[in-house]
Design a protein around this motif. Structure first.
Motif, short mmCIF file in Angstrom:
data_model
loop_
_atom_site.label_atom_id
_atom_site.label_comp_id
_atom_site.label_asym_id
_atom_site.label_seq_id
_atom_site.Cartn_x
_atom_site.Cartn_y
_atom_site.Cartn_z
N TRP A 1 5.93 -4.32 1.46
CA TRP A 1 5.16 -3.70 1.72
C TRP A 1 4.80 -2.68 1.52
O TRP A 1 5.85 -1.16 1.42
CB TRP A 1 3.85 -4.25 2.71
CG TRP A 1 4.14 -3.70 4.61
CD1 TRP A 1 5.44 -2.74 4.23
CD2 TRP A 1 3.63 -3.37 5.56
NE1 TRP A 1 5.12 -2.13 5.67
CE2 TRP A 1 4.35 -2.84 6.43
CE3 TRP A 1 2.92 -3.78 5.95
CZ2 TRP A 1 4.14 -2.55 7.52
CZ3 TRP A 1 2.23 -4.35 6.98
CH2 TRP A 1 3.07 -2.76 8.20
N TYR B 1 1.31 -5.96 -0.52
CA TYR B 1 1.92 -7.07 -0.09
C TYR B 1 2.81 -7.43 -1.63
O TYR B 1 2.69 -8.17 -2.29
CB TYR B 1 1.95 -8.65 0.45
CG TYR B 1 1.72 -8.65 1.86
CD1 TYR B 1 2.66 -8.18 3.00
CD2 TYR B 1 0.45 -7.79 2.42
CE1 TYR B 1 2.97 -7.57 4.45
CE2 TYR B 1 0.32 -7.75 3.71
CZ TYR B 1 1.31 -7.37 4.95
OH TYR B 1 1.14 -7.79 5.80
N THR C 1 11.64 -5.33 12.47
CA THR C 1 11.88 -5.05 13.31
C THR C 1 12.82 -4.68 15.13
O THR C 1 12.69 -4.38 15.84
CB THR C 1 10.14 -4.95 14.12
OG1 THR C 1 10.30 -6.31 14.21
CG2 THR C 1 9.20 -4.26 13.63
N THR D 1 -3.53 -2.15 2.02
CA THR D 1 -2.16 -2.57 1.87
C THR D 1 -2.06 -3.83 1.41
O THR D 1 -1.96 -4.65 0.92
CB THR D 1 -2.33 -3.15 3.37
OG1 THR D 1 -2.31 -2.16 4.33
CG2 THR D 1 -1.22 -3.75 3.71
N ALA E 1 7.78 -5.21 5.26
CA ALA E 1 6.89 -5.48 5.75
C ALA E 1 6.84 -5.98 7.78
O ALA E 1 8.21 -6.67 7.52
CB ALA E 1 6.43 -6.48 5.78
N THR E 2 6.42 -5.88 8.59
CA THR E 2 6.34 -5.53 9.39
C THR E 2 5.84 -6.48 10.43
O THR E 2 5.61 -6.56 11.47
CB THR E 2 6.59 -4.38 10.70
OG1 THR E 2 5.06 -3.57 10.24
CG2 THR E 2 7.30 -2.96 10.23
N LYS E 3 4.93 -6.51 9.07
CA LYS E 3 4.24 -7.41 10.13
C LYS E 3 4.22 -9.89 8.81
O LYS E 3 4.47 -8.78 7.49
CB LYS E 3 1.89 -7.23 9.49
CG LYS E 3 2.30 -6.10 10.28
CD LYS E 3 0.72 -6.39 10.16
CE LYS E 3 -0.21 -5.04 11.87
NZ LYS E 3 -1.37 -4.54 11.19
N GLY E 4 3.97 -10.19 9.25
CA GLY E 4 3.54 -12.03 8.43
C GLY E 4 5.38 -12.07 8.59
O GLY E 4 6.73 -11.26 8.85
N HIS E 5 6.03 -13.33 8.13
CA HIS E 5 7.16 -13.76 7.84
C HIS E 5 7.19 -15.14 7.01
O HIS E 5 6.09 -15.64 6.50
CB HIS E 5 7.06 -14.73 8.94
CG HIS E 5 8.64 -15.04 9.53
ND1 HIS E 5 9.64 -14.06 9.22
CD2 HIS E 5 9.24 -15.85 9.35
CE1 HIS E 5 11.21 -14.72 9.46
NE2 HIS E 5 10.66 -16.60 9.57
N PRO F 1 13.22 -10.94 11.44
CA PRO F 1 11.99 -9.27 11.44
C PRO F 1 12.71 -8.28 11.12
O PRO F 1 13.57 -8.15 11.63
CB PRO F 1 10.83 -9.75 12.38
CG PRO F 1 11.88 -10.19 13.50
CD PRO F 1 13.05 -11.12 12.85
N ASN G 1 5.74 -11.33 -0.59
CA ASN G 1 5.41 -11.13 1.07
C ASN G 1 6.30 -10.33 1.80
O ASN G 1 6.21 -10.01 2.42
CB ASN G 1 4.87 -12.16 1.75
CG ASN G 1 3.00 -12.38 0.73
OD1 ASN G 1 3.21 -11.75 -0.06
ND2 ASN G 1 3.14 -13.49 1.49
#
Length: 447
Positions: free
Chosen positions: A268, A278, A200, A276, A216-220, A198, A265
């Motif tokens: 984002w 993706y 992050t 939002t 993107a910092t959400k999802g993987h 990630p 994805n």
């Protein structure tokens, strides 16, 4: 502690006494009589002395600096690898990068070294037709410069833009992956499935969600990559997943290749209405590589030409500067480009959504004596990029340099001049700034 010291002494005593197990000029140990099974250790150090014209607004620990001079370790590495059975290969690489006086200037300078690679590989076929591997690895698609053997590069540094996600969702271009690679006839191929980190966890604060695309910092999601080479003459080296920069005349190589990577994805951004969005990250490259002896006086030529289409989503742009000698800037969001990465020091727009043409050429000067001692090899390189975010302004970077091989890649000096662009923002419009230069002297030692 005494037991550890005694153990090392015993190991080296046995190694030195077993002369038949050591190959000339290599720390390589036979594990069977024929040497088909072996284990090898290498060490590499690339030390840089560098003068740099700073980007506008650059500061070094709070002090404005129009120019900088720094000394650093661009790369310090240890490799441990070997064919430990007839079918099983193991590879580890440990080291650090970009270590100068500004490294971690506000925290702990002692945390730099880390494992770059840790993989195991099984050879399914009797030859090199199919190898299956997995672990932390640089095995990749896109380009040969996405997985470069840095101890053999022609220029003083690699074109880092080809390592498209470096230190964003990977560990210095390495990912946790499984792969298949091999050579069938004149084809050399690799297919890779990676589990990216990630963004992050890269040690930096991710940019806020905006109309400009970022990781993107959400999802993987998983990443797939592939690379296919057609080899007209000699086959390339196939011991490790790394790809040579130059063979210094030991092979006759002419290749054409295509490669790519795709991750759904991965990126984002925010729409005008605040939704939002993706987007997939997808990169494609087409390239050709020539590296062979020419003439009758032990000279050789190395040349490369590649086209890259890099798509990180809407207007993505990232600045990067190798072993950046600065720490901050006096510019603000109103008079500078807001992007991923620091814009100070020696940084320039290295990654972005757009198109890139990269080319390099080097020529080893003729010599009456064979071998790679006391040889000269001038080179030139050009990166011609057009990134969407810069509204048509080119990002063209040029390098001129010369390598002096004291003993091939085992010991060489390189002198490089880089000319790069800078940019400014006036009345909310991005404009071209002054072109800036960097002079680098490198000493490489490799065993």
């Amino acid at each position: 502690m005494k037991k550890v010291i005694l153990g090392f002494c015993t190991f080296f005593s046995l190694s030195l006494s077993a002369q038949t197990a050591v190959e000339s000029e290599a720390l390589k140990y036979k594990l069977n009589e024929s040497g088909s099974r072996f284990f090898q250790v290498t060490f590499l150090n690339q030390a840089w002395l560098r003068f740099n014209q700073s980007n506008p607004g650059t500061t070094v620990i709070g002090d404005p600096q129009a120019n900088t001079f720094d000394i650093g370790l661009r790369r310090t590495r240890m490799q441990l690898f070997g064919q430990i059975t007839d079918r099983t290969f193991v590879y580890f690489q440990f080291g650090q990068n970009n270590f100068n006086s500004m490294y971690n200037s506000t925290s702990n300078r002692k945390i730099a070294p880390f494992f770059h690679d840790a993989l195991g590989e099984y050879r399914v076929s009797s030859g090199n037709q199919l190898k299956i591997g997995g672990g932390l690895t640089i095995a990749n698609g896109i380009s040969r410069f996405s997985q470069p053997s840095i101890g053999t590069i022609l220029t003083t540094d690699v074109p880092v833009f080809a390592q498209t996600t470096v230190d964003q969702i990977d560990q210095f271009s390495r990912k946790l992956s499984i792969y298949a690679r091999g050579q069938v006839g004149k084809f050399d191929y690799r297919a890779v499935l990676s589990d990216p980190f990630p963004v992050t966890s890269n040690g930096q604060t991710p940019p806020a969600l905006s109309t400009v695309s970022n990781f993107a910092t959400k999802g993987h999601s998983l990443q797939t990559a592939g690379y296919l080479i057609y080899q007209f003459f000699d086959h390339e080296n196939h011991t490790t997943p790394y790809m040579n920069g130059t063979y210094l005349g030991s092979k006759k190589i002419f290749n054409v290749a295509i490669g790519g990577a795709y991750q759904p994805n991965a990126m984002w951004s925010k729409s005008a209405s605040g939704d939002t969005l993706y987007q997939a990250m997808q990169h494609v490259a087409i390239e050709s590589f020539l590296d062979m002896p020419v003439g009758t006086k032990n000279s050789m030529i190395s040349a490369y030409l590649g086209y890259f289409n890099t798509n990180y989503g809407n207007n993505y742009l990232r600045y990067n500067g190798a072993m950046n000698p600065a720490t901050g800037t006096t510019l603000t969001a109103s008079n500078s480009i807001t992007s991923q990465g620091p814009t100070y020091g020696n940084a320039y727009p290295m990654f972005g959504t757009g198109n890139v043409i990269y080319s390099q050429i080097g020529y080893m000067l003729p010599s009456q004596t064979k071998g790679l001692a006391n040889r000269w090899m001038p080179y030139a390189a050009a990166t011609l990029a057009s990134y969407d975010r810069l509204n048509g302004l080119p990002t063209n970077t040029f390098n001129l340099g010369i390598n002096y091989y004291l003993n091939g890649n085992k010991s060489k000096l390189s002198l490089d001049y880089q000319n790069r662009p800078s940019y400014k923002v006036e009345n909310s419009e991005i404009k071209a700034g002054d072109r800036l230069g960097t002079v680098t002297l490198q000493m490489q030692v490799f065993i």
